[in-house]
Design an enzyme around this catalytic site. Structure first.
Site, mmCIF file in Angstrom:
data_model
loop_
_atom_site.group_PDB
_atom_site.id
_atom_site.type_symbol
_atom_site.label_atom_id
_atom_site.label_comp_id
_atom_site.label_asym_id
_atom_site.label_seq_id
_atom_site.Cartn_x
_atom_site.Cartn_y
_atom_site.Cartn_z
ATOM 1 N N HIS A 195 66.745 -42.752 -12.398
ATOM 2 C CA HIS A 195 67.408 -43.675 -11.469
ATOM 3 C C HIS A 195 67.287 -45.117 -11.940
ATOM 4 O O HIS A 195 66.394 -45.469 -12.718
ATOM 5 C CB HIS A 195 66.814 -43.537 -10.060
ATOM 6 N N GLN A 233 56.068 -45.719 -6.710
ATOM 7 C CA GLN A 233 56.907 -45.348 -5.576
ATOM 8 C C GLN A 233 56.626 -43.955 -5.049
ATOM 9 O O GLN A 233 56.522 -43.749 -3.849
ATOM 10 C CB GLN A 233 58.390 -45.444 -5.966
ATOM 11 N N TRP A 249 60.540 -52.171 -6.137
ATOM 12 C CA TRP A 249 59.178 -51.732 -6.457
ATOM 13 C C TRP A 249 59.002 -51.524 -7.954
ATOM 14 O O TRP A 249 57.941 -51.812 -8.488
ATOM 15 C CB TRP A 249 58.832 -50.464 -5.687
ATOM 16 N N THR A 271 64.466 -50.367 -8.864
ATOM 17 C CA THR A 271 64.259 -50.735 -7.463
ATOM 18 C C THR A 271 63.399 -51.997 -7.449
ATOM 19 O O THR A 271 62.820 -52.383 -8.470
ATOM 20 C CB THR A 271 63.526 -49.632 -6.683
ATOM 21 N N GLU A 328 60.515 -37.159 -6.649
ATOM 22 C CA GLU A 328 59.418 -37.745 -7.409
ATOM 23 C C GLU A 328 58.086 -37.152 -6.970
ATOM 24 O O GLU A 328 57.957 -36.642 -5.858
ATOM 25 C CB GLU A 328 59.407 -39.270 -7.223
#
Length: 188
Positions: A7, A19, A12, A10, A80
């Site tokens: 992905h 995450q 984070w 983000t 995840e």
């Protein structure tokens, strides 16, 4: 052939926070990275997209799918890894609080391997000969690569970049890695 796509970025990721299962969306850089992935994979024929159900992977898959108009299948097996109470902490914070790297509530490495390999076996059995885009997460892709390469690449050895692309294929009853952590398509 399965094209593994991590992905996009983000907030984070940008801040260095782990995450895990925390459902953090893409930021603007991550959306642009997903667009660049779309431009890269758009020239090839794909049968469908499989995605983790977490927001950052789903949004990456949806952006990639904008011109492809493929079916997106969500599979829980590619969520995840849960990092327990360490989720939301930076590397520095994790190192201070958990110097051994054991996070209370974390999914075990063995459970992660079994879950992810079960998912990849399901894809192979259910869709033989199909070309699949699989949008997932760093620990998931790292686990796949590590398992397939007997620990030569992947988890603990390879830092997978956001929106990187890796390609694997099941040939002669075994998985082969064609390439991994490809980022030439990214400008950011």
């Amino acid at each position: 052939m399965i094209c593994l796509v991590r992905h996009g970025q983000t907030d984070w990721n940008y801040l260095g926070k782990i995450q895990g299962m925390t459902d953090v969306p893409l930021n603007d850089v991550g959306r642009r990275q997903a667009e660049e992935c779309r431009e890269y994979v758009n020239s090839q024929d794909w049968d469908f997209i499989i995605s983790s159900p977490l927001k950052r992977a789903k949004e990456t898959a949806e952006i990639i799918n904008k011109d492809l108009n493929l079916q997106i299948i969500e599979m829980e097996e590619f969520k995840e890894r849960s990092f327990g109470i360490a989720e939301g902490l930076t590397l520095e914070e994790r190192t201070i609080q958990f110097p051994e790297g054991d996070y209370p509530g974390q999914e075990s490495k063995q459970d992660l391997v079994e879950r992810v390999m079960s998912g990849i076996d399901t894809i192979n059995r259910s869709y033989p000969g199909k070309k699949v885009l699989l949008v997932a997460h760093g620990a998931v892709i790292g686990t796949l690569l590590s398992t397939i390469s007997n620990g030569q690449i992947g988890s603990g050895r390879t830092k997978l970049m956001n929106a990187c692309i890796s390609n694997i294929q099941h040939v002669d009853d075994q998985w082969k890695i064609h390439n991994y952590n490809q980022i030439d398509h990214l400008t950011m």
